[in-house]
Design an enzyme around this catalytic site. Structure first.
Site, mmCIF file in Angstrom:
data_model
loop_
_atom_site.group_PDB
_atom_site.id
_atom_site.type_symbol
_atom_site.label_atom_id
_atom_site.label_comp_id
_atom_site.label_asym_id
_atom_site.label_seq_id
_atom_site.Cartn_x
_atom_site.Cartn_y
_atom_site.Cartn_z
ATOM 1 N N ILE A 203 0.880 -1.186 0.000
ATOM 2 C CA ILE A 203 0.000 0.000 0.000
ATOM 3 C C ILE A 203 0.910 1.227 0.000
ATOM 4 C CG2 ILE A 203 -1.905 1.201 1.178
ATOM 5 C CD1 ILE A 203 -1.883 -1.348 3.091
ATOM 6 N N HIS A 204 0.825 2.028 -1.016
ATOM 7 C CA HIS A 204 1.678 3.225 -0.997
ATOM 8 C C HIS A 204 1.058 4.422 -1.708
ATOM 9 C CE1 HIS A 204 2.392 2.237 -5.156
ATOM 10 N NE2 HIS A 204 3.109 3.318 -5.313
ATOM 11 N N ARG A 205 -0.056 4.214 -2.425
ATOM 12 C CA ARG A 205 -0.568 5.282 -3.266
ATOM 13 C C ARG A 205 -1.176 6.403 -2.420
ATOM 14 N NH1 ARG A 205 -0.120 5.477 -8.277
ATOM 15 N NH2 ARG A 205 0.682 3.406 -8.664
ATOM 16 N N ARG A 238 6.169 6.045 3.314
ATOM 17 C CA ARG A 238 5.047 6.984 3.454
ATOM 18 C C ARG A 238 3.894 6.333 4.229
ATOM 19 N NH1 ARG A 238 3.698 9.263 -1.829
ATOM 20 N NH2 ARG A 238 2.838 7.254 -2.373
ATOM 21 N N ASP A 278 -2.153 -1.584 -4.126
ATOM 22 C CA ASP A 278 -2.571 -0.408 -4.880
ATOM 23 C C ASP A 278 -1.471 0.010 -5.857
ATOM 24 O OD1 ASP A 278 -0.685 0.757 -3.239
ATOM 25 O OD2 ASP A 278 -2.095 2.040 -2.154
#
Ligand code: UDP
Length: 355
Positions: A203-205, A238, A278
């Site tokens: 998950i990074h978006r 992030r 994502d």
């Protein structure tokens, strides 16, 4: 001898460019100079990263990163321009949809140097995504648009590409070339205890990490799913910092690990049961390694995977994610050729040579 300057910045671009660079290095009429802008610099992009992936090392490292989008893109244009003035290449080669892609294309086009865009024509139709803006603008000022899919070509046709005179070519996906190359080199991550089946998740978006509701809902869903099967989650910096601010925590059944090098990642993809992500690249890699994928986004650029039921779009809604996990019937006929079966790099090189 044709001189090509390749502009790279983020990790996915190195993965994409690796196959093309290896092809270029076999060709004695092409000379490539790699520029690393420094965008998204992380420890996995150290010398080890280049060595393990057998990617030629950059000649220029611009050291730009960590700023706002505008500042980053502006500094890149300025510094790339200096490199282009010095090197005077015949072509500038850009990949994907990052700020480095756009900066490279702008710097080149202002100097009347031809731009070749790899992964052209992809659209999410979501202009709130910085990537979508980067793609559209880069496509508009490129001389050759190397498209990975038929749908990418259709997107360009719909935008009137014939009127702006770029050459459009269906070459397939360079990431499939990479998947075939790296499959045999995959390495299990050190210190990762795994017995039996597991899910691989990333998950990074920004649309997920920067929205507390979406992030909470994804975390809650993963926690529920992890009760029945362990989840391995290489955690993007992030996402890590955003999760620290959440009241809701990741369950201990989720094996959180630091971002891994690509050969470890390939091992995880090749050995997992299901991918939940994502990421754009990982959706395709799931397909290349014959794994079903639940995409934690509301739209995807890789719509053919969804059309053929290899991938299901669950967004960030808990109900949708859980029903995708519990009920969705995925297609398991992975033999179908959606991305060119590993010849994209070769086609790209031949096209540039014959332009
Ligand atoms: N990746 C990796 N290690 C990680 C996370 C991702 O090697 O810890 C790889 C992943 O397999 C894919 C690429 O990085 O090839 C995708 O990067 P990301 O998800 O950051 O970007 P996107 O594809 O969405 O642009």
């Amino acid at each position: 001898m044709l001189k090509i300057v390749t502009i790279l910045g983020a990790r996915p671009q190195f993965i994409k460019a690796g196959s093309v660079s290896r092809e270029i290095s076999k060709c004695d009429t092409l000379h490539e100079i790699i520029v690393h802008t420094g965008q998204h610099y992380d420890t996995n992009m150290s010398d080890v990263f280049f060595d393990e992936m057998q990617i030629p090392k950059p000649t220029y490292f611009l050291g730009i990163g960590g700023n706002s989008h505008g500042a980053m893109t502006g500094q890149m244009i300025e510094k790339i321009e200096q490199v282009l003035l010095k090197e005077k290449p015949d072509w500038v080669l850009v990949y994907g949809d990052t700020n480095s892609t756009l900066a490279g294309a702008i710097a080149a086009s202002k100097l009347h140097i031809k731009v070749a865009h790899v992964e052209a024509g992809l659209r999410s139709f979501n202009m709130a995504m910085p990537e979508e803006v980067n793609r559209i603008l880069t496509d508009r000022i490129s001389s050759i648009l190397f498209c990975p899919t038929k749908i990418a070509i259709q997107n360009l046709d719909n935008e009137g590409v014939s009127k702006w005179g770029a050459r459009v070519e269906l070459v397939g996906d360079v990431m499939q070339d990479g998947a075939l190359f790296y499959k045999g080199l995959a390495v299990k991550p050190n210190n990762l205890e795994l017995t039996g089946e597991f899910i691989l998740s990333t998950i990074h978006r920004a649309e997920n990490t920067d929205c507390i509701d979406r992030l909470t809902s994804i975390v809650e869903s993963l926690n529920i799913i992890a009760k029945s099967i362990p989840i391995v989650l290489p955690l993007h910096p992030r996402t890590k910092s955003k999760l620290e601010g959440l009241q809701f925590k990741l369950s201990s059944s989720i094996k959180v690990i630091s971002p891994v090098g690509y050969l470890n990642m390939v091992w995880l993809i090749d050995n997992c049961k299901l991918v939940m992500t994502d990421s754009g690249g990982l959706q395709k890699e799931a397909f290349f390694f014959s794994k079903p994928c639940i995409t934690l986004r509301d739209e995807t650029e890789w719509v053919e995977l969804v059309h053929h039921n290899f991938n299901v779009l669950a967004g960030a809604d808990k109900k949708n994610i859980l029903s995708a996990f519990n009920e969705y019937i995925f297609n398991d006929q992975y033999g179908i050729d959606l991305y060119g079966n590993g010849f994209a790099s070769n086609k790209i090189i031949n096209s540039i040579l014959n332009y």
